[in-house]
Design an enzyme around this catalytic site. Sequence first.
Site, PDB file in Angstrom:
ATOM      1  N   GLU A  99      24.622  32.197  61.190  1.00  0.00           N
ATOM      2  CA  GLU A  99      25.246  33.539  61.431  1.00  0.00           C
ATOM      3  C   GLU A  99      24.547  34.501  60.466  1.00  0.00           C
ATOM      4  OE1 GLU A  99      29.849  32.593  62.033  1.00  0.00           O
ATOM      5  OE2 GLU A  99      28.729  31.860  60.550  1.00  0.00           O
ATOM      6  N   CYS A 112      22.914  40.798  56.378  1.00  0.00           N
ATOM      7  CA  CYS A 112      23.239  39.515  55.280  1.00  0.00           C
ATOM      8  C   CYS A 112      22.793  38.361  56.326  1.00  0.00           C
ATOM      9  CB  CYS A 112      24.609  39.668  55.101  1.00  0.00           C
ATOM     10  SG  CYS A 112      25.262  38.029  54.530  1.00  0.00           S
ATOM     11  N   CYS A 119      26.861  24.744  54.008  1.00  0.00           N
ATOM     12  CA  CYS A 119      26.309  24.930  52.499  1.00  0.00           C
ATOM     13  C   CYS A 119      27.165  23.610  52.018  1.00  0.00           C
ATOM     14  CB  CYS A 119      27.161  26.208  51.962  1.00  0.00           C
ATOM     15  SG  CYS A 119      26.952  26.308  50.224  1.00  0.00           S
ATOM     16  N   CYS A 123      32.600  25.444  47.194  1.00  0.00           N
ATOM     17  CA  CYS A 123      33.705  26.164  46.812  1.00  0.00           C
ATOM     18  C   CYS A 123      34.854  26.203  47.607  1.00  0.00           C
ATOM     19  CB  CYS A 123      33.025  27.554  46.709  1.00  0.00           C
ATOM     20  SG  CYS A 123      31.506  27.895  45.826  1.00  0.00           S
ATOM     21  N   CYS A 126      35.945  29.234  50.173  1.00  0.00           N
ATOM     22  CA  CYS A 126      34.827  29.498  51.185  1.00  0.00           C
ATOM     23  C   CYS A 126      35.072  28.750  52.352  1.00  0.00           C
ATOM     24  CB  CYS A 126      33.555  29.599  50.281  1.00  0.00           C
ATOM     25  SG  CYS A 126      32.384  29.978  51.463  1.00  0.00           S
ATOM     26  N   GLY A 169      25.229  29.256  52.983  1.00  0.00           N
ATOM     27  CA  GLY A 169      24.093  28.640  52.316  1.00  0.00           C
ATOM     28  C   GLY A 169      23.969  29.079  50.759  1.00  0.00           C
ATOM     29  N   GLU A 170      23.547  28.084  49.920  1.00  0.00           N
ATOM     30  CA  GLU A 170      23.117  28.359  48.509  1.00  0.00           C
ATOM     31  C   GLU A 170      21.458  28.425  48.541  1.00  0.00           C
ATOM     32  OE1 GLU A 170      24.068  29.202  45.388  1.00  0.00           O
ATOM     33  OE2 GLU A 170      22.020  28.992  45.223  1.00  0.00           O
ATOM     34  N   SER A 201      22.145  35.889  45.942  1.00  0.00           N
ATOM     35  CA  SER A 201      23.270  35.437  45.489  1.00  0.00           C
ATOM     36  C   SER A 201      23.339  33.851  45.331  1.00  0.00           C
ATOM     37  CB  SER A 201      24.528  35.938  46.213  1.00  0.00           C
ATOM     38  OG  SER A 201      25.621  35.493  45.667  1.00  0.00           O
ATOM     39  N   SER A 224      27.557  34.256  41.302  1.00  0.00           N
ATOM     40  CA  SER A 224      29.156  34.191  41.757  1.00  0.00           C
ATOM     41  C   SER A 224      29.665  33.682  40.518  1.00  0.00           C
ATOM     42  CB  SER A 224      29.139  33.440  42.952  1.00  0.00           C
ATOM     43  OG  SER A 224      28.531  34.085  44.019  1.00  0.00           O
ATOM     44  N   LEU A 225      30.070  34.340  39.685  1.00  0.00           N
ATOM     45  CA  LEU A 225      31.247  33.963  38.441  1.00  0.00           C
ATOM     46  C   LEU A 225      32.346  33.212  38.829  1.00  0.00           C
ATOM     47  CD1 LEU A 225      30.841  33.776  35.501  1.00  0.00           C
ATOM     48  CD2 LEU A 225      32.106  36.114  35.452  1.00  0.00           C
ATOM     49  N   ASN A 226      33.158  34.336  39.668  1.00  0.00           N
ATOM     50  CA  ASN A 226      34.302  33.825  40.208  1.00  0.00           C
ATOM     51  C   ASN A 226      35.742  33.137  39.346  1.00  0.00           C
ATOM     52  OD1 ASN A 226      33.199  34.824  42.548  1.00  0.00           O
ATOM     53  ND2 ASN A 226      32.882  32.630  43.329  1.00  0.00           N
ATOM     54  N   ASN A 300      38.654  37.333  50.719  1.00  0.00           N
ATOM     55  CA  ASN A 300      38.890  37.754  52.324  1.00  0.00           C
ATOM     56  C   ASN A 300      39.751  36.563  53.180  1.00  0.00           C
ATOM     57  OD1 ASN A 300      37.281  40.131  52.607  1.00  0.00           O
ATOM     58  ND2 ASN A 300      35.830  38.752  52.094  1.00  0.00           N
ATOM     59  N   CYS A 342      32.601  38.149  53.599  1.00  0.00           N
ATOM     60  CA  CYS A 342      32.043  37.090  52.367  1.00  0.00           C
ATOM     61  C   CYS A 342      32.815  35.927  52.621  1.00  0.00           C
ATOM     62  CB  CYS A 342      32.014  37.571  51.053  1.00  0.00           C
ATOM     63  SG  CYS A 342      30.996  38.966  50.779  1.00  0.00           S
TER      64      CYS A 342
HETATM   65  N1  SAH Z   1      26.334  30.543  48.412  1.00  0.00           N
HETATM   66  C1  SAH Z   1      26.039  31.881  47.515  1.00  0.00           C
HETATM   67  C2  SAH Z   1      25.813  33.203  48.774  1.00  0.00           C
HETATM   68  C3  SAH Z   1      26.912  33.221  49.669  1.00  0.00           C
HETATM   69  S1  SAH Z   1      28.421  33.471  49.370  1.00  0.00           S
HETATM   70  C4  SAH Z   1      26.940  32.140  46.481  1.00  0.00           C
HETATM   71  O1  SAH Z   1      27.958  31.707  46.647  1.00  0.00           O
HETATM   72  O2  SAH Z   1      26.659  32.989  45.745  1.00  0.00           O
HETATM   73  C5  SAH Z   1      28.509  35.243  49.103  1.00  0.00           C
HETATM   74  C6  SAH Z   1      29.750  35.512  48.069  1.00  0.00           C
HETATM   75  O3  SAH Z   1      30.890  35.561  48.765  1.00  0.00           O
HETATM   76  C7  SAH Z   1      29.880  35.047  46.697  1.00  0.00           C
HETATM   77  O4  SAH Z   1      29.875  35.584  45.665  1.00  0.00           O
HETATM   78  C8  SAH Z   1      31.145  34.031  47.007  1.00  0.00           C
HETATM   79  O5  SAH Z   1      31.661  33.544  45.676  1.00  0.00           O
HETATM   80  C9  SAH Z   1      31.922  34.889  48.046  1.00  0.00           C
HETATM   81  N2  SAH Z   1      32.838  34.401  48.674  1.00  0.00           N
HETATM   82  C10 SAH Z   1      32.939  33.239  49.382  1.00  0.00           C
HETATM   83  N3  SAH Z   1      34.039  33.129  50.016  1.00  0.00           N
HETATM   84  C11 SAH Z   1      34.883  34.158  49.870  1.00  0.00           C
HETATM   85  C12 SAH Z   1      35.996  34.894  50.559  1.00  0.00           C
HETATM   86  N4  SAH Z   1      36.860  34.258  51.159  1.00  0.00           N
HETATM   87  N5  SAH Z   1      36.496  36.036  50.158  1.00  0.00           N
HETATM   88  C13 SAH Z   1      35.629  36.868  49.188  1.00  0.00           C
HETATM   89  N6  SAH Z   1      34.513  36.340  48.813  1.00  0.00           N
HETATM   90  C14 SAH Z   1      34.104  35.179  49.174  1.00  0.00           C
HETATM   91 FE1  SF4 Z   2      28.319  27.811  49.301  1.00  0.00          FE
HETATM   92 FE2  SF4 Z   2      28.552  30.167  48.194  1.00  0.00          FE
HETATM   93 FE3  SF4 Z   2      30.303  29.536  49.902  1.00  0.00          FE
HETATM   94 FE4  SF4 Z   2      29.967  28.248  47.613  1.00  0.00          FE
HETATM   95  S1  SF4 Z   2      30.435  30.473  47.980  1.00  0.00           S
HETATM   96  S2  SF4 Z   2      30.321  27.007  49.478  1.00  0.00           S
HETATM   97  S3  SF4 Z   2      27.846  28.350  47.439  1.00  0.00           S
HETATM   98  S4  SF4 Z   2      28.438  29.830  50.583  1.00  0.00           S
END
Ligand code: SAH
Ligand code: SF4
Length: 360
Positions: A99, A112, A119, A123, A126, A169-170, A201, A224-226, A300, A342
């Site tokens: 996508e 994007c 991936c 996480c 996600c 993906g990462e 990212s 992505s600190l989170n 989201n 995202c």
């Molecule tokens: N894999 C990489 C880049 C893709 S994810 C990474 O993790 O950084 C892009 C961003 O979306 C990341 O910051 C991730 O933490 C965030 N993300 C993942 N799932 C999400 C969700 N359900 N709602 C909002 N942000 C999300």
């Molecule tokens: Fe992969 Fe980024 Fe989603 Fe984590 S947030 S599973 S690294 S795409």
Amino acid sequence: MPVELLGKSAAELRALAASLGEPAYRGAQIYHALYAERRFELAAMSNLPVAFRARLAAEASVALPRIAKRFHSTDGSIRYLLALECIAPAAGERPTDIEAVYMPEEGRQTICISTQAGCPVNCHFCLTAQLGLVRNLTAGEIVGQVLVALEDNRAKLAPQTNVVLMGQGEPLLNYEPVMETVRLLLDPGGVGLSAKHVTLSTSGVVPGMDRLAQEKVRPKLAVSLNASSDEQRNAIMPINRKYPLGALLEACRRYPLRPWERLTFEYVLLAGFNDQPEDARRVAKLVANLRAKVNLIPWNPCELPYQAPAPERIEEFRRILTEKGVPAFVRYSRGQDIMAACGQLALLETPTPARVAQPS
Ligand code: SAH
Ligand code: SF4
């Protein structure tokens, strides 16, 4: 098998032209046609001699991702379901689907793109993680997403294009193809984007960040600190056990920022989990003394056991960071109604009402 041209560098295309008995500059002409002019029909590359065009058409191919489906959001963004046929699927096997998302704005568009199909990082918040790693993408398949999205919107393009490597993906776990793509994107003779407009990212792959730090040509970096503590991050991002916060922030501190550059931290707000005032205070401490900003991304909704944060929590989190001297911004994702936001990229055909439900 024809040789695939998309993804090749100028040097590789020059060598290819030479190997076909042509002057090397013919390779540079192909490079310009592909990336700067976005002309993909070999037989129609009118700047090449007719005989060479015919030979190329017989021996080489340009496999752009095929648009299998477009999903149009009410906010103007478009999610593309792309079928990758660059790597010929074995008999009976489906091509890999990925996508990309096209987001038009005043004066610019942001694209994007995915760097892997699925991936491997897992996480928990996600949806892409649910796919697991299907496979790494080639440079041609990654840059092809940018080209296809630009081409599909050619008539209405704004002057500026931003690219974010934030799809499936990462990126730092598919390092070489990602960097080859970045070089094509940032080459003034190639796609010609500014380094200020391309952002990679990462979920925090420390060796990849150190490697990126050495690159002459590189995009901006977002991390992505989170979470505000190791305990919390371990609970939602298994990668934190390998590269815990201490190691991650050390890598950020030694990362060589260019004079115009700031590091971006992304922080997905999960209601009741990491969205409290004490989290904001801990985040401010973690990123203190870094030239950085924090992008707060309200979670989201998708079919995972988390909740979107309440608007007051989001605002308070932002206020605390700002008061402590950390620039912080709330980033509402676009395309929620088409599963383009995202963390929602998981090849879903149609969003269910539950998936797009807004926080109450
Ligand atoms: N894999 C990489 C880049 C893709 S994810 C990474 O993790 O950084 C892009 C961003 O979306 C990341 O910051 C991730 O933490 C965030 N993300 C993942 N799932 C999400 C969700 N359900 N709602 C909002 N942000 C999300
Ligand atoms: Fe992969 Fe980024 Fe989603 Fe984590 S947030 S599973 S690294 S795409």
